[in-house]
Scaffold this motif. Structure first.
Motif, PDB file in Angstrom:
ATOM      1  N   GLN A 257       2.006   1.764  -3.528  1.00 18.52           N
ATOM      2  CA  GLN A 257       1.071   2.247  -4.207  1.00 18.52           C
ATOM      3  C   GLN A 257       0.682   3.684  -4.057  1.00 18.52           C
ATOM      4  O   GLN A 257       0.376   4.519  -4.830  1.00 18.52           O
ATOM      5  CB  GLN A 257      -0.459   1.507  -3.986  1.00 18.52           C
TER       6      GLN A 257
ATOM      7  N   VAL B 215      -0.313 -10.732  -0.823  1.00 14.97           N
ATOM      8  CA  VAL B 215      -0.929 -10.072  -2.050  1.00 14.97           C
ATOM      9  C   VAL B 215      -2.344 -10.663  -2.229  1.00 14.97           C
ATOM     10  O   VAL B 215      -3.199  -9.931  -2.763  1.00 14.97           O
ATOM     11  CB  VAL B 215       0.071 -10.697  -3.042  1.00 14.97           C
TER      12      VAL B 215
ATOM     13  N   GLY C 124      -6.737  -6.940  -6.983  1.00 13.26           N
ATOM     14  CA  GLY C 124      -6.478  -6.191  -7.975  1.00 13.26           C
ATOM     15  C   GLY C 124      -4.965  -6.294  -8.123  1.00 13.26           C
ATOM     16  O   GLY C 124      -4.015  -6.051  -9.302  1.00 13.26           O
ATOM     17  N   VAL C 125      -4.158  -6.753  -7.233  1.00 14.52           N
ATOM     18  CA  VAL C 125      -2.741  -6.859  -7.064  1.00 14.52           C
ATOM     19  C   VAL C 125      -2.388  -8.399  -7.353  1.00 14.52           C
ATOM     20  O   VAL C 125      -3.059  -9.395  -6.977  1.00 14.52           O
ATOM     21  CB  VAL C 125      -2.067  -6.508  -5.751  1.00 14.52           C
ATOM     22  N   SER C 126      -1.391  -8.723  -8.053  1.00 15.48           N
ATOM     23  CA  SER C 126      -0.953 -10.105  -8.192  1.00 15.48           C
ATOM     24  C   SER C 126       0.656 -10.097  -8.170  1.00 15.48           C
ATOM     25  O   SER C 126       1.211  -9.184  -8.499  1.00 15.48           O
ATOM     26  CB  SER C 126      -1.387 -10.554  -9.725  1.00 15.48           C
TER      27      SER C 126
ATOM     28  N   SER D  10      -0.298   3.137 -10.140  1.00 17.46           N
ATOM     29  CA  SER D  10      -0.528   2.212 -11.044  1.00 17.46           C
ATOM     30  C   SER D  10       0.111   0.459 -10.664  1.00 17.46           C
ATOM     31  O   SER D  10      -0.148  -0.007 -11.674  1.00 17.46           O
ATOM     32  CB  SER D  10       0.160   2.613 -12.498  1.00 17.46           C
ATOM     33  N   ILE D  11       0.590   0.654  -9.784  1.00 16.13           N
ATOM     34  CA  ILE D  11       1.532  -0.778  -9.436  1.00 16.13           C
ATOM     35  C   ILE D  11       0.218  -1.796  -9.073  1.00 16.13           C
ATOM     36  O   ILE D  11      -0.572  -1.768  -8.104  1.00 16.13           O
ATOM     37  CB  ILE D  11       2.295  -0.416  -7.876  1.00 16.13           C
ATOM     38  N   ARG D  12       0.138  -2.735 -10.046  1.00 18.51           N
ATOM     39  CA  ARG D  12      -0.628  -3.953  -9.725  1.00 18.51           C
ATOM     40  C   ARG D  12      -0.019  -5.151  -9.580  1.00 18.51           C
ATOM     41  O   ARG D  12      -0.196  -6.287  -9.001  1.00 18.51           O
ATOM     42  CB  ARG D  12      -1.671  -3.902 -10.852  1.00 18.51           C
ATOM     43  N   ARG D  13       1.110  -5.425 -10.587  1.00 19.69           N
ATOM     44  CA  ARG D  13       1.896  -6.805 -10.709  1.00 19.69           C
ATOM     45  C   ARG D  13       3.079  -6.594  -9.925  1.00 19.69           C
ATOM     46  O   ARG D  13       3.938  -5.623 -10.209  1.00 19.69           O
ATOM     47  CB  ARG D  13       2.004  -6.984 -12.143  1.00 19.69           C
TER      48      ARG D  13
ATOM     49  N   ARG E 146       0.835  -1.231  -0.008  1.00 17.45           N
ATOM     50  CA  ARG E 146      -0.052   0.134  -0.091  1.00 17.45           C
ATOM     51  C   ARG E 146       0.986   1.373   0.047  1.00 17.45           C
ATOM     52  O   ARG E 146       0.416   2.399  -0.739  1.00 17.45           O
ATOM     53  CB  ARG E 146      -0.947  -0.094   1.156  1.00 17.45           C
TER      54      ARG E 146
ATOM     55  N   ASP F 127       5.168  -4.371 -12.231  1.00 16.07           N
ATOM     56  CA  ASP F 127       5.095  -2.696 -12.133  1.00 16.07           C
ATOM     57  C   ASP F 127       6.045  -2.489 -10.919  1.00 16.07           C
ATOM     58  O   ASP F 127       6.306  -1.150 -10.669  1.00 16.07           O
ATOM     59  CB  ASP F 127       3.697  -2.336 -11.982  1.00 16.07           C
TER      60      ASP F 127
END
Length: 354
Positions: free
Chosen positions: A168, A198, A203-205, A173-176, A165, A230
């Motif tokens: 982010q 995670v 939305g996070v992977s 834009s951090i998701r991956r 968090r 990301d």
């Protein structure tokens, strides 16, 4: 090994008579203070790593803070597994530590981080010597400590959700995420805790999870991450073998990452922030030591049995960010973050070069 048991607190006849008279008079009675020990408590501290280093030194400092006024003398053995990283070298370091322990006969063993448990503490599990650990990533069962009546301690659990968090907040834009580590076995449960963290974030992977043994493999993976991730989470970076077979110093690893990776990055320890990682909700080394010191005080001063004291992780995380890394990556930092986090303004190698 025969060791002096914790001092018992037995009231004298005069104390009993005084208590009875006080009760008869209707006055409040305070519990008698434990008597002072006949000599300072002898505490032997085994560091898995080395000193000077904030992580190890902070644990030892916090431990002694929690002992408070309890008189004690300490001896420290540094296993230095960052340099003595082979199984044979670790075994030799552990044997040397145990030889010193057996000769000195301490009242309590305090061992920090996982390797000290494997090569030292497990040899005393089930004996009469109280043992307290901190900074342990793996389940105590793996170290042969589960069920030992003379052992308790503090687990080191990462603040995964809070760290992601925070990243982010700097880069929405951090998701991956990519996760990378050396192949020291105590990082495997950390990876599993990252997976669990995670999974709590919609939305996070995890785009990649890599465990690599060599410095060349590490660099190749990191250079490839922009095509799939990301941001990067760095875990173990102490055991990466260079071309000469020796471990590459972790400070060099961190500097290379700053100079060659343009992805926002995170980790879980404050020294990584000083060496260029962007952000982390860090594990407090002082609080790890303080929690272990409170356990030791309960054992030595209060006469508690180690097995009656629960093994738990510390809960407090400290947000931290490297402002120089944020500027390098072109990431604006809100004033609220600056006020709520520990801010490192530059890179450690620049500071030491001045």
């Amino acid at each position: 090994m025969h060791l002096r048991p914790p001092l018992s607190v037995t009231p004298t006849r005069r104390q009993i008579l005084g208590t009875a008279l006080a009760l008869a008079a209707g006055r409040r009675v305070q519990a008698a203070e434990p008597p002072a020990p006949l000599r300072p408590y002898k505490i032997f501290h085994v560091m898995s790593f080395d000193s000077p280093w904030r992580w190890t030194d902070g644990q030892w400092q916090g431990f002694r803070e929690s002992l408070g006024a309890a008189p004690h003398v300490g001896r420290v053995f540094q296993m230095d597994v960052k340099r003595h990283s082979s199984p044979e070298a670790k075994a030799r370091q552990g044997a040397q530590a145990r030889a010193q322990i057996d000769a000195w006969k301490p009242d309590l063993l305090y061992a920090s981080d996982d390797d000290a448990q494997d090569h030292v503490t497990r040899h005393y599990a089930g004996t009469s010597m109280p043992c307290v650990f901190s900074g342990v990533n793996r389940d105590p069962t793996v170290h042969g400590l589960a069920g030992a009546a003379n052992v308790t301690g503090v687990l080191e659990h990462e603040h995964v959700v809070e760290t992601i968090r925070l990243l982010q907040a700097l880069q929405p834009s951090i998701r991956r995420l990519a996760v990378i580590s050396d192949d020291f076995p105590h990082w495997l449960p950390v990876i599993e805790r990252v997976r669990a963290g995670v999974a709590q974030l919609p939305g996070v992977s995890l785009a990649a999870v890599d465990v690599v043994p060599t410095w060349d493999a590490f660099k190749a993976r990191v250079l490839g991450y922009p095509r799939q991730a990301d941001a990067v989470l760095y875990l173990g970076i102490f055991g990466l073998k260079g071309a000469d077979g020796r471990n590459v110093p972790y400070q060099m690893v961190q500097q290379w990452c700053v100079e060659n990776s343009r992805l926002p990055d995170g980790s879980f320890w404050i020294d990584r922030i000083h060496h260029g990682v962007l952000a982390s909700s860090t594990i407090s080394e002082r609080e790890q030591g303080r929690a272990a010191g409170r356990l030791a005080r309960a054992i030595l001063v209060e006469g508690r049995q180690p097995s009656s004291l629960p093994v738990e992780p510390t809960r407090l995380g400290n947000p931290a960010l490297n402002l120089a890394r944020a500027r390098q990556l072109g990431l604006p930092v809100r004033s609220g973050l600056l006020l709520s986090a520990e801010v490192v303004k530059d890179f450690e190698w620049e500071r030491t070069a001045r």
